[in-house]
Design an enzyme around this catalytic site. Structure first.
Site, PDB file in Angstrom:
ATOM      1  N   ARG A  70       0.846  -1.206   0.000  1.00 17.48           N
ATOM      2  CA  ARG A  70       0.000   0.000   0.000  1.00 17.48           C
ATOM      3  C   ARG A  70       0.875   1.247   0.000  1.00 17.48           C
ATOM      4  O   ARG A  70       1.818   1.366   0.796  1.00 17.48           O
ATOM      5  CB  ARG A  70      -0.899   0.002   1.228  1.00 17.48           C
ATOM      6  CG  ARG A  70      -1.643   1.313   1.484  1.00 17.48           C
ATOM      7  CD  ARG A  70      -2.470   1.219   2.763  1.00 17.48           C
ATOM      8  NE  ARG A  70      -3.120   2.473   3.108  1.00 17.48           N
ATOM      9  CZ  ARG A  70      -2.746   3.264   4.122  1.00 17.48           C
ATOM     10  NH1 ARG A  70      -1.706   2.939   4.879  1.00 17.48           N
ATOM     11  NH2 ARG A  70      -3.411   4.378   4.379  1.00 17.48           N
ATOM     12  N   ARG A 108      -6.491  18.553   6.957  1.00 17.97           N
ATOM     13  CA  ARG A 108      -5.306  18.377   7.813  1.00 17.97           C
ATOM     14  C   ARG A 108      -4.822  19.738   8.304  1.00 17.97           C
ATOM     15  O   ARG A 108      -5.071  20.771   7.684  1.00 17.97           O
ATOM     16  CB  ARG A 108      -4.188  17.663   7.060  1.00 17.97           C
ATOM     17  CG  ARG A 108      -4.443  16.176   6.881  1.00 17.97           C
ATOM     18  CD  ARG A 108      -3.258  15.471   6.258  1.00 17.97           C
ATOM     19  NE  ARG A 108      -3.481  14.035   6.168  1.00 17.97           N
ATOM     20  CZ  ARG A 108      -3.104  13.154   7.092  1.00 17.97           C
ATOM     21  NH1 ARG A 108      -2.464  13.595   8.165  1.00 17.97           N
ATOM     22  NH2 ARG A 108      -3.352  11.875   6.950  1.00 17.97           N
ATOM     23  N   LYS A 168     -13.040   2.788   1.444  1.00 16.96           N
ATOM     24  CA  LYS A 168     -12.656   2.865   2.851  1.00 16.96           C
ATOM     25  C   LYS A 168     -13.848   3.348   3.682  1.00 16.96           C
ATOM     26  O   LYS A 168     -14.427   4.391   3.398  1.00 16.96           O
ATOM     27  CB  LYS A 168     -11.462   3.807   3.020  1.00 16.96           C
ATOM     28  CG  LYS A 168     -10.211   3.295   2.333  1.00 16.96           C
ATOM     29  CD  LYS A 168      -9.093   4.310   2.344  1.00 16.96           C
ATOM     30  CE  LYS A 168      -8.567   4.563   3.737  1.00 16.96           C
ATOM     31  NZ  LYS A 168      -7.425   5.512   3.726  1.00 16.96           N
ATOM     32  N   THR A 170      -5.782  -0.431  10.573  1.00 13.20           N
ATOM     33  CA  THR A 170      -5.442   0.596  11.551  1.00 13.20           C
ATOM     34  C   THR A 170      -5.069   0.022  12.922  1.00 13.20           C
ATOM     35  O   THR A 170      -5.887  -0.635  13.577  1.00 13.20           O
ATOM     36  CB  THR A 170      -6.581   1.629  11.748  1.00 13.20           C
ATOM     37  OG1 THR A 170      -7.096   2.015  10.468  1.00 13.20           O
ATOM     38  CG2 THR A 170      -6.056   2.857  12.459  1.00 13.20           C
TER      39      THR A 170
END
Length: 593
Positions: A32, A73, A213, A271
């Site tokens: 990934r 962010r 996701k 995660t």
């Protein structure tokens, strides 16, 4: 052989070719690349390294670009700043940050008084007091040090950010150019988001599977339509645990895995699975249990993030993950849970009906493996959906499909040339099972095929067969047809006195005479010399004894070794495959399959 696959995030600690190779050897199936970090140019170079490792590896290694998505962010910072609990802070769109004003990559002015702002996975939280134009003023409820480029979440608020950002566009163009195997789409809200990304890729000449996701509350609400639209799904527990109440995440994970398996859609659990191993040499007991529970629930793959991207010992992490998965899959509890969660087949899908039948057929005839021959990978994925209790080997003539199957539960994908006849499909299936080490000569395998018709393009499987694995020891030309099995005996002078009744007579290249004895006791004849008109051929025709010529048998096959002659195909196999076929056929007739 592990069923659950391992996805590894590559980063500064692991993106050189040598380490990628070591990760693959340790158990990585999918590499990934997180587009939230690094440059497009660097990712392009890493993809080339992944491809180089895949070319040298016996097991497929796929490449996945994980899009940054419409993610908010904090501004980049050289040094962390401290946000004091109880202080008032302005949040604005910008590239700088101070303890009183924090710049963000996107405006969050869609928030209203009372909304919650979560920074750095919720480690710092604030409550919106008012909105002043494009600035959001909030009071810090729980402060702390804030570094640059940390995630910002405003749960329940639609920030109206374009799904495909400028940065995502560049990464999708790279994905199309490099023909990566998967694109993981961040912050998916509905099936429409998946279609939008697929359309963008198609406009750039690429057909790349999209992994959706699940990390927003809206995605959880629209889970059914997302599972239906996506090639695969990732339970991204980091942002999901910020967007949703933390206590809801375990059940969302279980529910997502269950829905994906029922639909035959690959699902990745991600995660912080072994997060302590970013620095520690061993995981915590809780982390080992976390991995175990995902495997017991039936996840197709487990994912490592910072552990392999920036960790101190990325290869050791993968080895540890592989060891945990293997131990769980060897347990009685795993076998029981797998039997309890076999989904039903779709009533309008012939492929699913056959794939589910293959699962139980393999169990009831004692097969060593299920081999799925599939051009598109559809047949193999549907086979994996029903979680057979034996290894699943997939053969495909498309290298991209071989790599894409590396994310699906239990599939060992292998390249095979395109075949148009049943006989060739059978031979390739046998070769694949032998090469994978899941079957030996004389074992039974169950074969599913979707490659013998143009209908493969419409995802149709048209063959299910119980087949006996047999290694060919000689190939020649039919003189007299038939299929027989018996012990092999050699003669150099034609003397049949010591040759027992029912034997397969082998004539070496030096034989040049006639038989001395009763040839009627022979089950078959194999002649190393080519030709259709010699003395042995004349005897075989007169007595109607199956025979092939031009088939030298290796000296390693000793006298007395049982072989099977398939004269129609001109092949000599080691072992009695006819007895095994009869046993399997009888099992099916008796209703055991």
């Amino acid at each position: 052989m592990r069923n659950a696959k391992i996805v590894c995030t590559l980063g500064p600690a692991s993106d050189d070719e040598e380490t990628i190779g070591a990760l693959a050897e340790a158990g990585m199936s999918v590499a990934r690349l997180n587009a939230s970090h690094g440059t497009v140019e660097h990712r392009s170079a890493v993809i080339d390294r992944i491809r180089a490792v895949d070319a040298e590896s016996q097991t497929p290694l796929a490449a996945m670009i994980d899009l940054k998505g419409p993610e908010v962010r904090t501004a980049p910072l050289e040094e962390p700043i401290h946000l004091e609990t109880g202080s008032e802070v302005r949040f604005v769109e910008g590239d700088e940050a101070t303890p009183t004003e924090v710049g963000l990559s996107y405006s969050i002015s869609a928030a209203t008084a009372g909304d919650v702002i979560l920074l750095d996975d919720g480690r710092i939280d604030a409550t919106v007091e008012r909105v002043e134009g494009d600035a959001v003023v909030a009071r810090i409820n729980s402060g702390g040090d804030l570094s640059g480029r940390k995630g910002v979440n405003v749960p329940g608020v639609d920030l109206d950010i374009d799904l495909i950002t400028e940065g995502d566009s560049r990464n999708l163009e790279l994905a199309a150019e490099k023909e990566v195997d998967f694109v993981a789409a961040s912050f998916i809200r509905s099936a429409g988001d998946i279609y939008a990304i697929s359309d963008f890729l198609e406009e750039h000449g690429a057909e790349i599977p999209v992994i959706a996701k699940i990390e927003r509350a809206g995605a959880v609400e629209n889970l059914d339509e997302i599972v239906e639209a996506a090639y695969g799904v990732m339970v991204a527990r980091g942002d999901l645990g910020v967007e949703c109440p933390l206590e809801d995440v375990p059940m969302i994970q279980k529910r997502t895995i269950r829905k994906c398996q029922a639909a035959g859609v690959p699902v990745i659990t991600a995660t912080e699975m072994l997060d302590s191993m970013v620095h520690a040499r061993r995981p915590t007991r809780a982390e080992a249990s976390d991995v175990a529970n995902a495997v017991l629930d039936g996840t197709d793959a487990v994912m490592l993030s910072g552990e392999t991207a920036v960790g101190d010992h990325p290869v050791r992490v993968v080895e540890t993950m592989a060891r945990i998965v293997q131990e769980i899959e060897a347990s009685e509890e795993y076998s029981e849970s797998r039997e309890q969660r076999v989904p039903t087949a779709s009533t309008d899908s012939r492929t699913e009906a056959l794939a589910r039948s293959a699962r139980y057929l393999a169990r009831d005839v004692g097969a060593s493996a299920v081999v799925a021959a599939s051009e598109s990978g559809y047949t193999a994925r549907k086979t994996a959906k029903f979680r057979p209790g034996v290894p699943v080997i997939a053969t495909t003539p498309k290298d991209r499909v071989r790599r894409q199957l590396s994310i699906s539960w239990g599939i060992d994908a292998r390249f095979s040339e395109y075949r148009t006849s049943a006989a060739e499909v059978m031979d390739d299936a046998v070769t694949a099972a032998l090469d994978a080490g899941v079957a030996e000569s004389g074992d039974t395998i169950v074969i599913l095929s979707g490659m013998m018709t143009e209908l493969e393009e419409t995802n149709t499987t048209n063959m299910l067969k119980v087949h006996v694995v047999a290694e060919s020891v000689a190939n020649g030309r039919k003189i007299v047809g038939g299929r027989v099995a018996g012990p092999l005996y050699r003669t150099s002078d034609g003397d049949l006195t010591a040759v027992p009744e029912g034997a397969v007579l082998y004539l070496g290249a030096d034989f040049d005479g006639e038989f001395d004895g009763d040839a009627r006791k022979l089950a078959a004849i194999v002649d190393a010399r080519p030709g259709l008109t010699g003395y042995p051929a004349m005897v075989a025709r007169e007595l109607d004894i199956p025979m092939i010529s031009g088939a030298p048998v290796p000296n390693a096959i000793e006298d007395g070794t049982v072989v099977t002659l398939h004269a129609e195909r001109g092949i000599v196999y080691e072992g009695d495959i006819l007895a095994t076929e009869d046993r399997d056929r009888q099992a099916i007739v008796n209703g055991q399959a």
